[in-house]
Design a protein around this motif. Structure first.
Motif, PDB file in Angstrom:
ATOM      1  N   LEU A 124     -51.659 -69.866 -64.738  1.00 52.94           N
ATOM      2  CA  LEU A 124     -51.943 -68.614 -65.441  1.00 52.94           C
ATOM      3  C   LEU A 124     -51.290 -68.519 -66.819  1.00 52.94           C
ATOM      4  CD1 LEU A 124     -51.797 -66.045 -62.494  1.00 52.94           C
ATOM      5  CD2 LEU A 124     -53.811 -66.941 -63.658  1.00 52.94           C
ATOM      6  N   PRO A 125     -50.015 -68.939 -66.994  1.00 52.82           N
ATOM      7  CA  PRO A 125     -49.415 -68.784 -68.337  1.00 52.82           C
ATOM      8  C   PRO A 125     -50.148 -69.544 -69.430  1.00 52.82           C
ATOM      9  CG  PRO A 125     -47.717 -69.188 -66.684  1.00 52.82           C
ATOM     10  CD  PRO A 125     -49.026 -69.426 -66.015  1.00 52.82           C
ATOM     11  N   ALA A 126     -50.800 -70.663 -69.082  1.00 51.09           N
ATOM     12  CA  ALA A 126     -51.465 -71.484 -70.110  1.00 51.09           C
ATOM     13  C   ALA A 126     -52.973 -71.285 -70.135  1.00 51.09           C
ATOM     14  CB  ALA A 126     -51.154 -72.966 -69.869  1.00 51.09           C
ATOM     15  N   LEU A 127     -53.460 -70.305 -69.389  1.00 55.56           N
ATOM     16  CA  LEU A 127     -54.905 -70.187 -69.207  1.00 55.56           C
ATOM     17  C   LEU A 127     -55.632 -69.875 -70.516  1.00 55.56           C
ATOM     18  CD1 LEU A 127     -56.952 -70.368 -66.892  1.00 55.56           C
ATOM     19  CD2 LEU A 127     -56.851 -67.885 -66.717  1.00 55.56           C
ATOM     20  N   PHE A 128     -54.988 -69.105 -71.402  1.00 52.09           N
ATOM     21  CA  PHE A 128     -55.648 -68.706 -72.646  1.00 52.09           C
ATOM     22  C   PHE A 128     -55.315 -69.651 -73.796  1.00 52.09           C
ATOM     23  CE2 PHE A 128     -55.683 -64.790 -70.200  1.00 52.09           C
ATOM     24  CZ  PHE A 128     -56.971 -64.320 -70.427  1.00 52.09           C
ATOM     25  N   GLU A 129     -54.665 -70.788 -73.520  1.00 54.77           N
ATOM     26  CA  GLU A 129     -54.392 -71.762 -74.570  1.00 54.77           C
ATOM     27  C   GLU A 129     -55.642 -72.587 -74.828  1.00 54.77           C
ATOM     28  OE1 GLU A 129     -51.059 -74.122 -73.523  1.00 54.77           O
ATOM     29  OE2 GLU A 129     -49.660 -72.421 -73.483  1.00 54.77           O
ATOM     30  N   ARG A 130     -55.830 -72.974 -76.080  1.00 54.82           N
ATOM     31  CA  ARG A 130     -57.023 -73.728 -76.425  1.00 54.82           C
ATOM     32  C   ARG A 130     -56.999 -75.099 -75.761  1.00 54.82           C
ATOM     33  NH1 ARG A 130     -56.686 -76.001 -82.607  1.00 54.82           N
ATOM     34  NH2 ARG A 130     -54.599 -76.843 -82.530  1.00 54.82           N
ATOM     35  N   PHE A 131     -58.136 -75.546 -75.332  1.00 52.03           N
ATOM     36  CA  PHE A 131     -58.379 -76.845 -74.706  1.00 52.03           C
ATOM     37  C   PHE A 131     -57.743 -76.952 -73.314  1.00 52.03           C
ATOM     38  CE2 PHE A 131     -58.007 -77.823 -79.355  1.00 52.03           C
ATOM     39  CZ  PHE A 131     -59.368 -77.836 -79.591  1.00 52.03           C
ATOM     40  N   HIS A 132     -57.184 -75.849 -72.807  1.00 52.81           N
ATOM     41  CA  HIS A 132     -56.575 -75.927 -71.480  1.00 52.81           C
ATOM     42  C   HIS A 132     -57.659 -75.850 -70.418  1.00 52.81           C
ATOM     43  CE1 HIS A 132     -53.576 -75.509 -68.333  1.00 52.81           C
ATOM     44  NE2 HIS A 132     -54.317 -74.527 -67.824  1.00 52.81           N
ATOM     45  N   ARG A 133     -57.600 -76.774 -69.470  1.00 50.76           N
ATOM     46  CA  ARG A 133     -58.548 -76.781 -68.351  1.00 50.76           C
ATOM     47  C   ARG A 133     -57.748 -76.806 -67.069  1.00 50.76           C
ATOM     48  NH1 ARG A 133     -63.481 -79.081 -70.177  1.00 50.76           N
ATOM     49  NH2 ARG A 133     -64.318 -78.594 -68.124  1.00 50.76           N
ATOM     50  N   VAL A 134     -58.123 -75.977 -66.113  1.00 49.47           N
ATOM     51  CA  VAL A 134     -57.459 -75.993 -64.807  1.00 49.47           C
ATOM     52  C   VAL A 134     -57.909 -77.241 -64.069  1.00 49.47           C
ATOM     53  CG1 VAL A 134     -57.134 -74.790 -62.627  1.00 49.47           C
ATOM     54  CG2 VAL A 134     -57.363 -73.486 -64.757  1.00 49.47           C
ATOM     55  N   THR A 135     -56.964 -78.099 -63.740  1.00 51.03           N
ATOM     56  CA  THR A 135     -57.295 -79.379 -63.115  1.00 51.03           C
ATOM     57  C   THR A 135     -57.739 -79.174 -61.667  1.00 51.03           C
ATOM     58  OG1 THR A 135     -54.977 -79.683 -62.516  1.00 51.03           O
ATOM     59  CG2 THR A 135     -55.702 -80.637 -64.601  1.00 51.03           C
ATOM     60  N   ASP A 136     -58.691 -79.978 -61.264  1.00 49.07           N
ATOM     61  CA  ASP A 136     -59.172 -80.021 -59.878  1.00 49.07           C
ATOM     62  C   ASP A 136     -59.664 -78.671 -59.375  1.00 49.07           C
ATOM     63  OD1 ASP A 136     -58.445 -82.714 -59.792  1.00 49.07           O
ATOM     64  OD2 ASP A 136     -56.403 -82.215 -59.158  1.00 49.07           O
ATOM     65  N   SER A 137     -60.162 -77.835 -60.273  1.00 49.02           N
ATOM     66  CA  SER A 137     -60.691 -76.552 -59.831  1.00 49.02           C
ATOM     67  C   SER A 137     -62.182 -76.693 -59.567  1.00 49.02           C
ATOM     68  CB  SER A 137     -60.454 -75.486 -60.910  1.00 49.02           C
ATOM     69  OG  SER A 137     -61.021 -74.251 -60.501  1.00 49.02           O
ATOM     70  N   PRO A 138     -62.675 -76.283 -58.387  1.00 44.07           N
ATOM     71  CA  PRO A 138     -64.116 -76.361 -58.118  1.00 44.07           C
ATOM     72  C   PRO A 138     -64.897 -75.517 -59.120  1.00 44.07           C
ATOM     73  CG  PRO A 138     -62.871 -75.909 -56.113  1.00 44.07           C
ATOM     74  CD  PRO A 138     -61.921 -75.752 -57.247  1.00 44.07           C
ATOM     75  N   ALA A 139     -65.999 -76.062 -59.608  1.00 43.43           N
ATOM     76  CA  ALA A 139     -66.823 -75.345 -60.579  1.00 43.43           C
ATOM     77  C   ALA A 139     -68.245 -75.852 -60.474  1.00 43.43           C
ATOM     78  CB  ALA A 139     -66.283 -75.550 -62.003  1.00 43.43           C
ATOM     79  N   ARG A 140     -69.174 -75.083 -61.044  1.00 44.90           N
ATOM     80  CA  ARG A 140     -70.573 -75.511 -61.033  1.00 44.90           C
ATOM     81  C   ARG A 140     -70.815 -76.656 -61.998  1.00 44.90           C
ATOM     82  NH1 ARG A 140     -73.602 -72.068 -58.165  1.00 44.90           N
ATOM     83  NH2 ARG A 140     -72.672 -70.043 -57.683  1.00 44.90           N
TER      84      ARG A 140
END
Length: 891
Positions: free
Chosen positions: A498-514
């Protein structure tokens, strides 16, 4: 005056109970002193002596004008080596070195009959064989005779030297620590440390700070105090070399009495546990204090303070350098994105405008297939344009060139319309989209274009990461703020992210997505655009429950009445849902039975699946799957002839699919071709290690993809079925070389080493080149000249030079830990053949970037017979080509 036995103690009792000093004084011949024999002492003297001897506190009594002294055991320890000779001696003689300090208070007490009190009186004593700096707290009082006259002086004292010196050293250590502070320049730090030591010359009469440099740990003089810097070495190889400095020859005065400094200690400045020292500290020893354990401890603490400050300074400097490097890299990256984005705009314009014109002007006249392909290209070009626009906008925001142009906006209506753009995509994903945007009490002043990006990014993000349930978009007025909330029942976000969620180029690793597609700029843009309006963007999330993104903006005041035009709804939807299978872009099965076989296309991008379906349909029966998990179900239902898969996909990605296929005996032989947008990355190595049959980077040419799929299928069938006899090649036209029959590529087969050239007319040339890429051009020049001199056909020579340079390049890049840093090349030419042998001297290794794995061997094999023979001492690659006979061509 004769003693009156009736007035004072008798002779035998004067020294009774006086301890060791009482026994010494009882045995002393007092008749040789100005006070005479004991039996003639006045009663007052007898009482005073008895009082002094009975006390356990240091006391001294002087009697008569000759200052004859009497003192107890406690005082004897204070005068050290002067005891017991001081018994009965004149005080002025015993303490001659300190009498200048004692005379005034002693005579004052005797003359005025007023007792003195002097705390921390500095006295020079020579009680231990050297001129010692000592401190005493002393009280002097008159001693009265029998008639009430002042007959002498009575003093009570205690030594406070250790206390005074310890406090003084503690203050100096504090001053050094304060002076050091948190500084980046270690030399400036050393100067400030020495400046602080100027106030501590009683303990540090001279000091020099030496710091290690980048020349193998040599010590360089950084700062000096107490002596001319030029009289000390500027550089020393070791701390031991500094210890040889002739301190006595420097002529430095020290201590409170200005005695010459003759000794110094050299202390290493430790760099921390297990680290090399960062320097050394040369410290002069005061001549008026013994170099005892307490003095050495002080030196160690001082060195520790200086060493810690230097280590901190270097760490701070290194951290600042890293920060500056990162900032510079960030600036370079921002500039790069800006430049690249600008450069992309022109070709994008020249791509999109003609496609748009073609669809607008002749859309009804175009064949449906052509119209669909142009619409597909237009949609993805618009998506690329939006990504470029986002990059440019982010760069512009970071550089401070972007400002929100606020206009009065019906924010409730605008938000509902924007959220509705993605309603169809949400419903096709099986989600419910609830838009709760009642009218606000008054218009809000926002930049409509920026608000569009905020709403679309948040809603598209929610659709992307939500698989079951729904999404709620709500807008409310809270005081002077407008609050937008986008809630979903999606996968949620781990608390650590959560603390880095709004940083540019940050991607949550291994998160399920479409989809794995995206730039990592969406949420960063949301926060930046909210900040430009004076607002905030926050998130609350729980894994497995969902997320709520909240944007708060002030109602604000409008800047202008002109309204910036937002993009069209079609562009918005196309740009934000690349995974969505809209009705226009649904995969359509091939309208034929398939000529080559069945190919399973696996990609999370709906447009890519549609494009590959249209591309492969004329020759293949095409089936599709949006991810690896669905692909495995498709394979279980009916095994395809070839699997064509993307690498980056949600859930089971391309590597996971490949491993699953290879692990199942029923599908282990199914050929797999991978597509990836990560050209030049470790993905290629991982794919080949996992058993992929071929690898193609995006963007690719359609003809290359079709050819590779056909080749992979033919190799696969060749491994499973006996190869039919090859037809006889057609005779070559006169004057043209006969075509070389294709050789199946199977690098797992170890070829037989051909016999070397054997001919009486053969000539051999051997070269040795350094094992670097710079050796390839000279090899090319020498080989071209040698083959030309040998009269080889120009085309044949070109092919052999190309193959040999490819082999040499491999030798340079693949030879690990070579025993010799060279590449040996041997060229033999005779009437029948040309043979080129390239040998390295290391163990074979795979390069990180293996996108071209196997292409080198294919290239060499296309022009000659190639054999690679690995060994413990290196690998030899032999390239052998028949030489055409006179008037003919090579077969």
């Amino acid at each position: 005056m004769p003693a009156d036995p009736a007035v004072g103690p008798d002779t035998g009792s004067v020294f009774a109970g006086g301890g060791e000093n009482g026994r010494l004084m009882a045995a002393f011949d007092w008749s040789t002193t100005p006070v005479g024999p004991v039996e003639r002492w006045p009663a007052a003297l007898r009482h005073a002596v008895r009082t002094v001897l009975a006390s356990r506190f240091p006391m001294i009594l002087t009697w008569g004008p000759r200052y004859t002294q009497f003192y107890n055991d406690a005082y004897a320890t204070l005068i050290g080596a002067k005891h017991p000779a001081a018994i009965g001696e004149d005080l002025r003689v015993t303490l001659a070195e300190g009498w200048a300090a004692l005379q005034e208070p002693v005579e004052h007490a005797m003359a005025t009959r007023e007792a003195s009190w002097i705390p921390q009186l500095l006295l020079l004593l020579e009680r231990a064989g050297y001129r010692e700096e000592t401190y005493f707290t002393v009280s002097h009082a008159p001693a009265f005779g029998d008639a009430g006259e002042v007959a002498g002086m009575h003093a009570v004292c205690t030594e406070v030297t250790r206390q005074v010196v310890a406090e003084r050293r503690q203050r100096l250590l504090h001053a050094v620590s304060t002076a050091a502070g948190r500084r980046e320049d270690e030399r400036d730090l050393a100067v400030r440390v020495c400046r602080a030591l100027d106030d501590g010359l009683l303990d540090v009469p001279l000091a020099a700070v030496y710091l290690t440099g980048d020349d193998g740990g040599r010590l360089h003089r950084a700062a000096v105090t107490g002596v001319d810097a030029e009289r000390l070495p500027a550089v020393a190889a070791t701390a031991g070399e500094l210890a040889t400095v002739d301190v006595a020859g420097l002529g430095v005065p020290g201590g409170p009495f200005g005695d010459p400094v003759t000794d110094a200690v050299v202390l290493p400045l430790s760099g921390g546990s297990g680290r090399e020292p960062v320097g050394a500290l040369l410290v002069g020893v005061t001549p008026n204090r013994a170099l005892d354990a307490e003095y050495r401890t002080f030196h160690e603490l001082l060195a520790g303070q200086v060493a810690g400050a230097v280590v901190d300074a270097r760490a701070y400097a290194a951290e600042r350098a890293r920060a500056e490097a990162l900032a510079e890299l960030d600036r370079a990256k921002t500039t790069f994105f800006s430049d690249v984005s600008h450069e992309l705009r022109t070709p994008l314009t020249l791509l999109l405008a003609p496609i748009t014109d073609a669809l607008t002007d002749a859309g009804g006249e175009l064949p449906p297939a052509v119209r669909d392909q142009l619409a597909l290209a237009l949609r993805n070009g618009q998506r690329l344009k939006r990504l470029v626009d986002d990059l440019l906008e982010f760069v512009s925001i970071e550089s401070g060139r972007t400002a929100a142009v606020r206009v009065e906006t019906d924010l409730a209506t605008a938000t509902a319309e924007l959220a509705g753009v993605l309603r169809a995509a949400a419903e096709r994903a099986g989600l419910t989209l609830t838009v709760d945007c009642p009218p606000l009490p008054r218009p809000a002043a926002v930049d409509p274009r920026m608000w569009e990006k905020v709403v679309l990014n948040l809603v598209a993000n929610a659709v992307k990461y939500t698989f079951v349930g729904g999404i709620t978009v709500s807008l409310r007025a809270q005081g002077d703020e407008v609050v937008l909330r986008v809630s979903d029942t999606g996968v949620g976000i781990p608390a650590a992210e959560l603390p880095a969620l709004f940083e540019r180029f940050h991607r949550v690793t291994d998160s399920p997505a479409r989809s794995r597609e995206g730039t990592g700029l969406g949420l960063a843009l949301v926060r930046e655009l909210a900040a430009l309006h004076g607002g905030t963007a926050d998130v609350e999330s729980e894994p497995g429950v969902g997320s709520t993104f909240t944007v708060r903006l002030p109602f604000g005041e409008p800047d202008t009445t002109a309204v910036p035009l937002p993009g069209t709804a079609a562009v918005r939807g196309a740009a934000l849902t690349p995974w969505d299978d809209g009705p226009t872009w649904s995969d359509r099965p091939a309208a034929h039975d398939g000529v080559l076989g069945t190919v399973l296309v696996v990609d999370d991008n709906a447009d890519m699946r549609a494009y590959l379906t249209r591309l492969l349909s004329p020759s293949w029966t095409v089936r599709t799957a949006p991810d690896g998990e669905e692909a495995l179900r498709e394979v279980a239902r009916a095994r395809p002839d070839v699997v064509l898969t993307d690498v980056m996909m949600p859930g089971v990605d391309g590597f996971g699919l490949l491993r699953a296929l290879r692990a199942d005996p029923g599908t282990g032989a199914v050929p797999v071709v991978m597509l990836t947008a990560r050209a030049g990355q470790e993905a290629a190595v991982e794919g080949f290690d996992a058993g992929v049959d071929d690898y193609l980077a995006k963007p690719f040419e359609s003809a290359e993809l079709l050819g590779r799929l056909r080749a992979v299928l033919e190799r696969s069938r060749g491994r499973r079925e006996p190869a039919p006899p090859a037809p006889a090649p057609a005779p070559a036209p006169a004057g043209h070389p006969a075509p070389r029959p294709p050789r199946p590529r199977d690098e797992r087969v170890t070829p037989t080493v051909p016999a070397p050239v054997k001919s009486a007319t053969a000539s051999a040339t051997v070269w040795r080149f350094p094992s670097t890429r710079a050796s390839i051009p000279p090899l090319r020049r020498r080989l071209r000249a040698l083959l030309a001199d040998a009269g080889l056909d120009e085309d044949r020579a070109y092919d052999l030079v190309l193959a040999a340079c490819e082999a040499a390049t491999n030798a340079v890049e693949h030879a690990q830990d070579p025993t010799e840093p060279f590449v040996d090349v041997r060229v033999a030419v005779d009437d029948d053949a040309v043979e080129i042998a390239v040998r390295d001297h290391g163990q074979w290794r795979e390069r990180t970037a293996s996108m071209d794995r196997g292409r080198g061997s294919m290239l060499m094999s296309a022009v000659a017979d190639v054999v690679a023979t690995p060994g413990p001492d290196g690998t030899t690659v032999v390239i052998r080509s028949p030489r055409p006979s006179d008037g003919g061509t090579a077969a």
